[in-house]
Scaffold this active site. Structure first.
Site, mmCIF file in Angstrom:
data_model
loop_
_atom_site.group_PDB
_atom_site.id
_atom_site.type_symbol
_atom_site.label_atom_id
_atom_site.label_comp_id
_atom_site.label_asym_id
_atom_site.label_seq_id
_atom_site.Cartn_x
_atom_site.Cartn_y
_atom_site.Cartn_z
ATOM 1 N N ASP B 142 0.833 -1.204 0.000
ATOM 2 C CA ASP B 142 0.000 0.000 0.000
ATOM 3 C C ASP B 142 0.869 1.257 0.000
ATOM 4 O O ASP B 142 0.537 2.262 -0.616
ATOM 5 C CB ASP B 142 -0.919 0.005 1.238
ATOM 6 C CG ASP B 142 -1.981 -1.075 1.118
ATOM 7 O OD1 ASP B 142 -2.239 -1.516 -0.029
ATOM 8 O OD2 ASP B 142 -2.523 -1.501 2.154
ATOM 9 N N CYS B 143 1.998 1.193 0.730
ATOM 10 C CA CYS B 143 2.854 2.380 0.809
ATOM 11 C C CYS B 143 3.904 2.428 -0.300
ATOM 12 O O CYS B 143 4.437 3.482 -0.606
ATOM 13 C CB CYS B 143 3.502 2.467 2.186
ATOM 14 S SG CYS B 143 4.124 0.902 2.806
ATOM 15 N N TYR B 144 4.222 1.261 -0.889
ATOM 16 C CA TYR B 144 5.173 1.202 -2.005
ATOM 17 C C TYR B 144 4.510 0.450 -3.163
ATOM 18 O O TYR B 144 4.759 -0.735 -3.367
ATOM 19 C CB TYR B 144 6.453 0.467 -1.583
ATOM 20 C CG TYR B 144 7.338 1.241 -0.640
ATOM 21 C CD1 TYR B 144 8.230 2.195 -1.134
ATOM 22 C CD2 TYR B 144 7.305 0.999 0.739
ATOM 23 C CE1 TYR B 144 9.052 2.897 -0.272
ATOM 24 C CE2 TYR B 144 8.131 1.691 1.603
ATOM 25 C CZ TYR B 144 9.003 2.641 1.091
ATOM 26 O OH TYR B 144 9.819 3.336 1.934
#
Lengths: 140, 402
Positions: B142-144
Site C-alpha cells: 500500500d505504501c510502495y
C-alpha cells in the site's frame, strides 16, 4: 638457425600421413608443438615453433606446401591492453614460451610479443582480461 | 606498560602532518633506515610508515541506495547490469557483492568458466563513471505500490554508495600448489599438475598486517587508503583469527588477522578497484588497500622493519588437501624465495607466480605517503584495537581461509 612460429592447416586427405615425422627426418628440423587438433577424416590444425638451418627450413616448408598443408606464420595476435593490466603475474603461470615474464626485483610483468606463440592460454587466465586476441588480417 | 626510549602520540604526529612536517616512508624504505640507524633513532626520525597491497579480495562489495522513485518501490529483487544485488534491506538499499556473476553467466558449465562480468566489474564500472542499468522488482504494498523500475544510473546520481568489505587484507596467505595429475582452476589462479607452479598472493614486506603483526596500531577507526580514496577499518574482518601459530618474530605462519573496511565509493578510483575474472572460479574485485602505521615507539619500528626473508607462507596442496579440508601443510617458504621466481619443493624446482600486484601495491603505499606528507590525510586513532589472540574466541576454520 632459423625459428618461426607457424600455424599448419592439414586438409582431410593428409591427416593420416606422418608429415611432421618427415620434417624431422628428412629436413632435420626441430619442432615444439604448442597446440594440435587432429582428428581422423577431419581437417587438422597445429601451432608449432619450427627451428632449423635456414636452407632446411625453406625446403621443409616447400615440402609441407606440396603435401597440401596450408602454412602461415603466426601473426602477432595476442596483445596486452596496458590500461587493463595491473601487473600481477598470474599469466606467467600459463605462458609456455616465456613471452610473459616478471622483471626482478621490481616485479613488473613484461610482455615480449616476439616470443608469443599466440597459444592464447593467457587470455582466459588473466584476471583483468587484459590479454586480447586480434587477427592480423595482413598475415592471414 | 613497557618502557620505551621513544614515545609519540597520534595527536603529536597529526600536528606534524597538519604542518606538513611529518616524515613519512614506505614499509620498504623503513627496512634500510632501521638497519642503518637502529630502531630508536629510526622512530625519532620517522613518524609514519605506509604499507600497501593490491590483490583480489573476494569478500568485498558495495552498499548502494539507488534513490526513491515515483511511485515508490520497496525493491525485493534487484540487478545492476544484470548482476543480482541483495535487496533484503529497506526500500531502495541493496548490497552488491563482488563475487556475484551476471545472471546469464554459464558458470562452470563449460569448464573452466571464464566469469567475464560480475559484481566486482559493476563496482569498477560505477567508479569509472560509466552508466549502469538498474532493474528492480517488487511485490507491491500500500505504501510502495510500484512493482518494477528500470533506469540507467551513474555513481554521481546515486544518493549513497559505500564500499563495504567484510574481509580484506589478510595477514599472510597460503602458497598454492597442485600435486594432482590435472590442471586445476582455483581462486589462487590456474595450478598446473605435479606442482607445475606455486602461486602466492601477498605483497610480503609491504603488506599492511605484516608490519603490525600484533595490531598495536590498527583497529576500529584506523583511517586507511581504500580503493584510491580514504576509508576506515570498521571492525575485525570475518574469520579474523589472531591465534594462528606465529614465528619467533611474532608474524603468523598462515592466514590470521583480517579487516572489515569501508569507505565512500564516490571518492574511489577504477585504478584501485578492478573487477576480476578468476578462470574456473568466479568473479571478484581487486582492491588497493594501504594502512599508515604511526611509529609510536621503537617496538613498532622493529615490526615495520620486517623483510621478505623473515616472512613465511604455508605451502598448501590445492589438488587434494584444500578441497578435502585436511588442513595439511607441505612446508613453509619465505616471501623472498617466492618473489625470486622459483622455490624448492622436496627437491623439485617449482616456478613461483604472484597473483598480487607488487607494482600497484607500491603505488598505494607511495600515494598514501604523499597524501600524509602534504597534510591531506590525518591518522585515525583507533577507538579499539583489533583483538589479539588473548582476547578473541575464534571458531577454528581448519585452514579454510577463502
Amino acid at each position: 638457425m632459423h625459428v618461426e612460429m607457424l600455424v599448419l592447416q592439414f586438409p582431410r586427405e593428409v591427416v593420416d600421413q606422418p608429415i611432421i615425422y618427415r620434417l624431422v627426418k628428412d629436413f632435420a628440423l626441430e619442432f615444439n608443438l604448442l597446440r594440435a587438433a587432429i582428428n581422423p577424416r577431419q581437417e587438422g590444425l597445429m601451432v608449432m615453433e619450427l627451428r632449423g638451418h635456414p636452407k632446411d627450413f625453406r625446403r621443409g616448408l616447400k615440402y609441407l606446401r606440396q603435401t597440401g598443408v596450408k602454412v602461415r606464420q603466426v601473426a602477432r595476435e595476442v596483445r596486452r591492453n596496458e590500461e587493463r593490466c595491473y601487473q600481477c603475474g598470474t599469466c606467467t603461470a600459463v605462458c609456455p614460451t616465456g613471452a610473459l615474464y616478471i622483471e626482478r626485483p621490481g616485479m613488473a610483468v613484461a610482455f615480449d610479443a616476439s616470443k608469443c606463440s599466440a597459444c592464447e592460454h593467457c587470455c582466459p587466465a588473466c584476471p583483468a582480461q587484459a590479454m586480447e586476441v586480434r587477427l592480423n588480417r595482413a598475415a592471414v | 606498560m613497557a618502557n620505551y626510549q621513544v614515545n609519540k602520540t597520534y595527536q603529536e604526529i597529526n600536528e606534524k602532518i597538519k604542518k606538513g612536517q611529518a616524515v613519512v616512508v614506505t614499509a620498504e624504505e623503513i627496512i634500510d633506515i632501521v638497519r642503518r640507524k637502529g630502531e630508536a633513532e629510526a622512530t625519532r626520525t620517522v613518524d609514519v610508515v605506509t604499507t600497501g597491497t593490491f590483490s583480489p579480495m573476494c569478500s568485498s562489495g558495495a552498499i548502494i541506495n539507488f534513490g526513491h522513485t515515483r511511485p515508490p518501490i520497496k525493491a525485493s529483487r534487484v540487478w545492476l547490469n544484470n548482476v543480482s544485488a541483495y535487496a533484503g534491506l529497506a526500500a531502495v538499499d541493496v548490497y552488491l557483492g563482488a563475487t556475484e556473476p551476471a545472471a546469464d553467466d554459464p558458470l562452470n558449465k563449460v569448464y573452466p568458466g571464464e566469469f567475464k562480468y560480475g559484481g566486482g566489474h559493476v563496482i569498477q564500472d560505477l567508479v569509472a563513471g560509466k552508466t549502469v542499468h538498474l532493474l528492480a522488482e517488487a511485490y507491491g504494498t500500500d505504501c510502495y505500490p510500484n512493482k518494477k523500475v528500470e533506469k540507467d544510473l551513474t555513481l554521481k546520481q546515486l544518493p549513497n554508495a559505500v564500499l563495504f568489505n567484510p574481509r580484506n587484507c589478510y595477514q599472510n596467505y597460503n602458497c598454492a600448489v597442485n600435486l594432482s595429475n590435472r590442471t586445476i582452476y582455483t581462486y589462487m589462479g590456474p595450478l598446473r599438475p605435479r606442482a607445475g607452479n606455486a602461486n602466492f598472493c601477498t605483497a610480503g614486506q609491504l603488506s599492511p598486517l605484516f608490519n603490525d603483526p600484533y595490531y598495536r596500531t590498527i583497529g576500529i577507526g584506523t583511517r586507511i587508503f581504500l580503493g584510491g580514496g580514504a576509508g576506515y577499518v570498521c571492525f575485525p574482518g570475518t574469520q579474523h583469527n589472531p591465534g594462528k601459530p606465529r614465528g619467533d618474530n611474532g608474524v603468523p605462519l598462515g592466514p590470521a588477522g583480517t579487516l572489515m573496511v569501508m569507505g565512500d565509493l564516490k571518492k574511489m578510483s577504477p585504478r584501485y578497484l578492478v573487477g576480476v575474472s578468476l578462470l574456473g572460479y568466479g568473479c571478484s574485485l581487486a582492491v588497493g588497500l594501504g594502512i599508515p602505521i604511526p611509529l609510536l615507539n621503537e617496538e613498532i619500528a622493529h615490526f615495520c622493519a620486517v623483510t621478505d626473508e623473515e616472512l613465511l607462507a604455508p605451502i598448501v596442496d590445492y589438488g587434494h588437501d584444500y578441497p578435502a579440508a585436511t588442513g595439511r601443510i607441505l612446508g613453509h617458504v619465505s616471501y623472498a624465495q617466492l618473489k625470486s621466481g622459483k622455490m624448492d619443493l622436496d627437491g623439485q624446482m617449482v616456478p613461483t607466480v604472484p597473483l598480487s600486484s607488487l607494482v600497484r601495491a607500491r603505488e598505494v603505499a607511495q600515494m598514501l605517503k604523499e597524501w600524509i606528507e602534504k597534510g591531506q590525510f590525518l591518522l585515525g586513532e583507533p577507538v579499539e584495537l583489533l583483538p589479539g589472540s588473548e582476547e578473541i574466541h575464534c571458531v577454528p576454520t581448519a585452514s579454510r581461509d577463502s
